[in-house]
Design a protein around this motif. Sequence first.
Motif: not given
Length: 154
Positions: A21-22, A142
Amino acid sequence: MRRIDELLTNYSNDHQNPANQRMHLVCVPLIVWSVTAMLWCIPVPESLLKPGFWFAFALFFTWMYYWKLSKPLALGSLAGFLVFGFINYALAARFGIDGLLKIAIGVFVVAWIGQFIGHKWEGKRPSFFTDLVYLMVGPLWTLSKLYKKTGIAI
């Protein structure tokens, strides 16, 4: 369930690993910017239009699709597109169109490598291997993460 909710849920299901995710939160905006920069570099006859025509043309239709899915996310993406336009203009003025293109290609390649590393960590294929529409959903996912942190409804 609204279409945007369905798309974001499906996309989220393929992005459960926090490290992935990061990686996506960094790489997706870089990929979107690099695509806008490459569009900025497509030559247009000077007598017709200025550089950036294809950028504006493509982003208008992308934005219309986003508007259909979610007006709040479309407005956020419009703000991002405007920022990317200013960045493209400034980089093209500083380095020329060829320089902007080289920077964009480099960022595009590195960001996609990052995306695939993230999916290696995740242990799942990227969502767009299932349906190409997820190439358009990634930026909204995002942005939706940012909206959730700030309490903005999508």
